[in-house]
Design an enzyme around this catalytic site. Structure first.
Site, PDB file in Angstrom:
ATOM      1  N   LYS A 113       0.750  -1.154   0.071  1.00  0.00           N
ATOM      2  CA  LYS A 113       0.012   0.018   0.131  1.00  0.00           C
ATOM      3  C   LYS A 113       0.838   1.199  -0.043  1.00  0.00           C
ATOM      4  CE  LYS A 113      -3.986  -2.025  -0.480  1.00  0.00           C
ATOM      5  NZ  LYS A 113      -4.381  -3.120   0.287  1.00  0.00           N
ATOM      6  N   LYS A 195      -2.733 -11.233  -9.151  1.00  0.00           N
ATOM      7  CA  LYS A 195      -4.276 -12.053  -8.620  1.00  0.00           C
ATOM      8  C   LYS A 195      -5.211 -11.094  -9.030  1.00  0.00           C
ATOM      9  CE  LYS A 195      -4.068 -10.064  -4.010  1.00  0.00           C
ATOM     10  NZ  LYS A 195      -5.324  -9.744  -3.418  1.00  0.00           N
ATOM     11  N   LYS A 198     -10.283  -6.233  -6.765  1.00  0.00           N
ATOM     12  CA  LYS A 198     -11.424  -5.845  -6.923  1.00  0.00           C
ATOM     13  C   LYS A 198     -11.066  -4.237  -7.486  1.00  0.00           C
ATOM     14  CE  LYS A 198     -13.510  -6.759  -2.527  1.00  0.00           C
ATOM     15  NZ  LYS A 198     -12.390  -6.373  -1.501  1.00  0.00           N
TER      16      LYS A 198
END
Ligand code: TYM
Length: 332
Positions: A113, A195, A198
């Site tokens: 992040k 992967k 969202k």
């Protein structure tokens, strides 16, 4: 029904995808008949990366609706919103005193992040695994159905539990990441890099809300190559990914046929992707349609949230009584 308690959560930061389904929701549905289950929408966690809450309400409704459309029964489980159970934040605060900044800074998701949003490295991001631990142990849960990406968070949760118990007495059991006796799942993205997610990599992710033609189109674009030139060649990652998806949604004999075609160097990836597209459409269409009718029914969703929060609060209050006492926070 056994005595084990199950807890898991999903952030309302976008549309649910095949990774969320096969890593998490599929197990929720399988576990709901066997265990006492708490499943929530992690709206507080989403604030660490999505401080703008304009779309939050819609995303919360979507996550709830998609969970139910996948087969989760709000009568059988507690399906609730994290922010509706205020005890979560109390336990989070206590656990923060037992978490060291050094270990939090080393967490993979935190480091990711920091790379992705260098302009907003907030303290909530740093203590994200502490809040997640609070979610889980608030119900004294031991089984946590999650995908592979959450493994480190569960390891940290066990460390925080051990530390708490060592300091204040045996209050919490140690939680484990769970996937019915198998390895935790990681559903890869269709372009062979990373992967399904969202919010990132949307063209290479299949969402439970994708329309039929979009599903077909995304699969036709999935990365392949000219095919193997010698029999029994190991599959490159991006080809193995396609087989993995096929194993999830196609019939066994279909997978076997393409596997044999691969081994005999006669595989036609165009045919394989077409077949996978049709099987995927068959899998997703009923979920998408059911989710849409639930998502657009605010009266029903309110009822689900209220009932879920009531069940979750009951368990949370019981735990917090024990916690406050164990910590010596009771003065009369
Ligand atoms: P989140 O919202 O990122 O993902 C929800 C669930 O989906 C799984 N998942 C995947 N599994 C396999 N392949 C993928 N490509 C894939 N992408 C996502 C995740 O592992 C997860 O199980 N920190 C959590 C939310 C959370 C939580 C909790 C989970 C908050 N509190 C307490 C368990 C217990 C998260 O960000 O999930």
């Amino acid at each position: 029904m056994t005595n084990a308690i199950v807890m898991s959560g999903i952030r309302p930061t976008g549309f649910l995808h095949l990774g969320n389904y096969f890593g998490a929701v599929r197990n929720y549905v399988r576990m709901q008949d066997q265990f006492t289950c708490y499943f929530m929408v992690a709206d507080l966690h989403s604030l660490t990366t999505h401080p703008d809450t304009k779309e939050l309400k819609g995303h919360v409704a979507r996550v709830l609706a998609e969970n139910i459309a996948c087969g989760l029964d709000p009568e059988k489980v507690a399906l609730y919103c994290q922010s509706h159970v205020r005890e979560t934040t109390e336990l989070y605060l206590y656990l923060n005193m037992l978490a060291y900044t050094g270990e939090l800074e080393k967490t993979t998701t935190f480091k990711d992040k920091v790379r992705l949003q260098p302009e907003n490295i907030n303290a909530g991001l740093l203590t994200y695994p502490v809040l997640q631990t609070a979610d889980i142990i608030l119900h004294r849960a031991t089984l946590v159905p999650v995908g592979k990406d959450q493994e480190q968070h569960l390891e940290m949760a066990r460390n925080f539990v051990k530390r708490f118990n060592h300091r204040y007495g045996e209050v919490f059991p140690e939680p484990q990441a769970f996937n019915f006796g198998e390895e935790l799942v990681k559903v890869p993205s269709l372009d062979g890099s990373g992967k399904m997610s969202k919010s990132e990599n949307q063209n290479a992710t299949i969402y439970l809300s994708d329309e039929d033609d979009l599903i077909r189109k995304k699969l036709m674009k999935a990365k392949t190559d000219a095919g193997p030139t010698a029999p029994e060649t190991p599959k490159p990652d991006y080809i193995e990914n396609l087989f993995q998806l096929m194993r999830l949604v196609s019939a066994e004999d279909v997978v076997k046929k393409f596997d044999e075609d691969y081994d005999q160097c006669r595989i036609r990836y165009g045919d394989m992707k077409k077949q996978l597209g049709e099987d995927m459409v068959k899998f997703i269409t009923p979920i998408r349609e059911k989710a849409e009718s639930i998502r657009t029914n605010p009266v029903y969703l309110k009822e689900v949230m209220e009932k879920g929060a009531e069940k979750a609060r009951k368990s949370a209050e019981e735990t917090m009584q024990i916690v406050r006492e164990a910590m010596g926070l009771k003065y009369y």
